[in-house]
Design an enzyme around this catalytic site. Structure first.
Site, short mmCIF file in Angstrom:
data_model
loop_
_atom_site.label_atom_id
_atom_site.label_comp_id
_atom_site.label_asym_id
_atom_site.label_seq_id
_atom_site.Cartn_x
_atom_site.Cartn_y
_atom_site.Cartn_z
N ARG A 20 -5.13 21.45 23.66
CA ARG A 20 -6.22 20.98 22.80
C ARG A 20 -6.71 19.61 23.23
O ARG A 20 -7.92 19.38 23.31
CB ARG A 20 -5.79 20.97 21.33
CG ARG A 20 -5.62 22.37 20.75
CD ARG A 20 -5.07 22.34 19.36
NE ARG A 20 -3.78 21.65 19.38
CZ ARG A 20 -3.15 21.21 18.30
NH1 ARG A 20 -3.69 21.35 17.11
NH2 ARG A 20 -1.99 20.61 18.39
N ASN A 38 -5.51 25.44 17.77
CA ASN A 38 -4.54 26.51 18.01
C ASN A 38 -4.80 27.60 16.98
O ASN A 38 -5.29 27.32 15.89
CB ASN A 38 -3.11 26.00 17.84
CG ASN A 38 -2.65 25.16 19.01
OD1 ASN A 38 -3.20 25.22 20.09
ND2 ASN A 38 -1.62 24.37 18.78
#
Length: 102
Positions: A20, A38
């Protein structure tokens, strides 16, 4: 130059490897707007908006991922461009917005 917006979902070893943060850095490099998170099914997904050329470059980087990641598949689909977004955010883990079970 026209803007485009895409949703993306990354399959493989993509959680717990800085994916991320990597995605956010890539988006900021290209001045893209959107978000990444996620998913509860072990993937990473998000949306990115910007010029056609910059979004394509961003998706190429995401398809490679950070060094600890192993991307096996990158799904994408086109979305309508939005005018109400600022920056590129890392969001909390959530259910996937793509088809369940994928």
């Amino acid at each position: 130059m026209s803007n485009i917006r895409v949703a993306f979902k990354v399959h493989g070893t993509v959680q717990g490897v800085g994916f991320r943060d990597f995605t956010q850095k890539c988006a900021k490099l290209d001045g893209l707007k959107g978000w990444v998170r996620n998913t509860t099914c072990g993937r990473v997904e998000g949306e990115a908006q910007g010029s056609d050329e910059k979004v394509k470059k961003f998706l190429q980087r995401v398809d490679k991922g950070p060094s600890m990641a192993h991307v096996v598949k990158l799904e994408k689909r086109d979305l309508d461009v939005r005018d109400d977004e600022e920056g590129f955010a890392v969001m909390r883990t959530a259910e996937s917005m793509f088809n369940p079970g994928n």
